[in-house]
Design an enzyme around this catalytic site. Structure first.
Site, PDB file in Angstrom:
ATOM      1  N   THR A 200       0.831  -1.202   0.000  1.00 57.67           N
ATOM      2  CA  THR A 200       0.000   0.000   0.000  1.00 57.67           C
ATOM      3  C   THR A 200       0.860   1.245   0.000  1.00 57.67           C
ATOM      4  OG1 THR A 200      -1.733  -1.064   1.290  1.00 57.67           O
ATOM      5  CG2 THR A 200      -1.721   1.325   1.341  1.00 57.67           C
ATOM      6  N   ARG A 228     -12.151  -9.948  -1.511  1.00 55.60           N
ATOM      7  CA  ARG A 228     -11.757  -9.329  -0.230  1.00 55.60           C
ATOM      8  C   ARG A 228     -11.409  -7.849  -0.419  1.00 55.60           C
ATOM      9  NH1 ARG A 228      -6.885  -6.587   1.726  1.00 55.60           N
ATOM     10  NH2 ARG A 228      -6.750  -6.932   3.966  1.00 55.60           N
ATOM     11  N   GLY A 230      -9.770  -4.591   1.712  1.00 55.04           N
ATOM     12  CA  GLY A 230      -9.052  -4.227   2.922  1.00 55.04           C
ATOM     13  C   GLY A 230      -9.502  -2.864   3.424  1.00 55.04           C
ATOM     14  N   ASP A 231      -8.633  -2.236   4.181  1.00 59.91           N
ATOM     15  CA  ASP A 231      -8.947  -0.927   4.764  1.00 59.91           C
ATOM     16  C   ASP A 231      -8.792   0.217   3.767  1.00 59.91           C
ATOM     17  OD1 ASP A 231      -6.157  -1.633   4.762  1.00 59.91           O
ATOM     18  OD2 ASP A 231      -5.761   0.133   5.985  1.00 59.91           O
ATOM     19  N   THR A 251      -1.353   1.410   6.703  1.00 54.83           N
ATOM     20  CA  THR A 251      -0.893   0.273   5.910  1.00 54.83           C
ATOM     21  C   THR A 251      -0.797  -0.937   6.828  1.00 54.83           C
ATOM     22  OG1 THR A 251       0.855  -0.533   4.434  1.00 54.83           O
ATOM     23  CG2 THR A 251       1.561   0.850   6.257  1.00 54.83           C
ATOM     24  N   GLY A 252      -0.673  -2.108   6.222  1.00 56.66           N
ATOM     25  CA  GLY A 252      -0.605  -3.318   7.033  1.00 56.66           C
ATOM     26  C   GLY A 252      -1.910  -4.090   6.955  1.00 56.66           C
ATOM     27  N   GLY A 254      -5.236  -4.901   6.850  1.00 56.24           N
ATOM     28  CA  GLY A 254      -6.410  -4.041   6.736  1.00 56.24           C
ATOM     29  C   GLY A 254      -7.532  -4.404   7.692  1.00 56.24           C
TER      30      GLY A 254
HETATM   31  N1  ASP Z   1      -3.667  -2.368   4.100  1.00 51.68           N
HETATM   32  C1  ASP Z   1      -3.634  -3.166   2.901  1.00 51.68           C
HETATM   33  C2  ASP Z   1      -4.801  -4.101   2.906  1.00 51.68           C
HETATM   34  O1  ASP Z   1      -5.141  -4.636   3.941  1.00 51.68           O
HETATM   35  C3  ASP Z   1      -2.373  -3.944   2.689  1.00 51.68           C
HETATM   36  C4  ASP Z   1      -1.043  -3.312   3.036  1.00 51.68           C
HETATM   37  O2  ASP Z   1      -0.969  -2.179   3.461  1.00 51.68           O
HETATM   38  O3  ASP Z   1      -0.011  -3.979   2.873  1.00 51.68           O
HETATM   39  O4  ASP Z   1      -5.350  -4.344   1.863  1.00 51.68           O
END
Ligand code: ASP
Length: 340
Positions: A200, A228, A230-231, A251-252, A254
């Site tokens: 992200t 799916r 994510g956030d 990020t991370g 979600g």
């Molecule tokens: N936040 C993103 C998601 O969950 C993925 C990421 O930031 O690596 O889709």
């Protein structure tokens, strides 16, 4: 204490920017305009955003142009060159928000190079906030966005084939910390060569007029279930802006961010008086409090700016960094502090 005269002397020696970097390290900002974005890809993205900000452009234009650089990079975490879902199809999510509280997003859009620009069109040209899947693609095409071929990049293809060998479906997010190489389902890391390893880019900016905007764009977790989200495309989760206060992006993992409405929480904490880094920290603590075991197994990082141009970030695990830019010669990485 550095007075104006000594600062001018330092500047004539070319040391002015050095002083500012040091000052920044202590105070975490206070600059206008300023742009910050997630991960190392943020350096190039910031450059494009800065070109607009330094010419007194609008933060909204800056955050769109900035992340477009990352989306266009075929060898990156974001955009059509990124990892596919577990059915082998790249689906992209993006969101954008301006200083007036307007926002737009797209979810699970396929074959479109710049989802962030489609998100902006959703914001500016429809009565809606969010379009997903086929409908989002249909809207993009009607708006003149070309349909790109449905084809994995070479890197993504290699990665997908590797994943198919086991086709395991469980979160493996804390790659930076674990020393684990390669890739797993939900893994932000794709290759052993260190080219890139995150999914992200989120960017928030304060412009010369004092207005704040933000953008967020992603391919989501690699090898996610088809459908799916994510956030990142969810306003208040992956991105939130309030021009009275500031802006935050995430990020991370979600799912963890969505569960606490992460970026909305960060902005509301800044409204209560928390500095950006402290607000991000509080949000991370909330994730931990909700479910310690899950938090321990995952990575989430928040970054934020406030109206004074102060910035900060905080994450669950070590390894998350973000790019900060407030000048032609001031575009640098900051390691976020972490909970675990
Ligand atoms: N936040 C993103 C998601 O969950 C993925 C990421 O930031 O690596 O889709």
């Amino acid at each position: 204490m550095l007075n104006r005269k000594s600062f001018l002397q330092l500047s004539s020696l070319g040391l002015g920017s050095l002083y500012f970097s040091k000052l920044n390290a202590a105070t975490r900002g206070g600059f206008k305009p300023i742009v910050i974005s997630t991960w190392a890809e943020g350096i190039n993205a910031n450059k494009a955003a800065w070109e607009i900000l330094k010419n007194k452009g609008r933060a909204l234009d800056a955050v769109e142009a900035g992340v477009m650089v990352t989306e266009a990079s075929q060898n990156c975490c974001v955009g059509l060159g990124a990892n596919p879902d577990r059915d082998g199809i790249v689906t992209l999510d993006a969101s954008i928000m301006d200083e007036n509280g307007n926002c737009g997003s797209v979810g699970a859009i396929e074959r479109i190079k710049h989802p962030i620009s489609v998100a902006r069109r959703v914001m500016e040209k429809t009565p809606h906030v969010m379009l997903v899947g086929q409908g989002a693609q249909q809207f993009a095409v009607a708006e003149g966005f070309p349909l790109e071929p449905q084809k994995l990049s070479d890197d993504a293809e290699r990665s997908y084939k590797e994943w198919l060998k086991k086709a395991e479906y469980k979160p493996v997010i804390n790659i930076e910390n674990s020393g684990q190489k390669g890739h797993g389902p939900f893994a932000p890391t794709r290759f052993d060569n260190g080219d890139w390893n995150h999914d992200t880019i989120g960017m928030v900016a304060l412009d010369a007029m004092g207005n704040v905007s933000g953008s967020c764009t992603t391919s989501g977790m690699g090898f996610k279930m088809r459908g799916r989200l994510g956030d990142s495309p969810i306003i208040g989760a992956g991105l939130f802006v309030d021009n009275e206060v500031g802006a935050a992006t995430a990020t991370g993992m979600g799912e963890e961010v969505i569960r606490i409405c992460g970026t909305h929480l960060v902005v509301e904490l800044m409204r209560q008086g928390y500095k950006p880094e402290d607000a991000c920290k509080k949000a991370v603590e909330r994730i931990v409090k909700k479910n310690y075991e899950r938090a321990k197994a995952n990575q989430v990082g928040f970054i934020a700016i406030n109206k004074k141009g102060e910035y900060g970030g905080f994450c669950l695990q070590s390894g998350f960094n973000f790019a900060v830019c407030y000048g032609d010669n001031n575009n640098f990485m900051v390691d976020a502090k972490h909970y675990f």
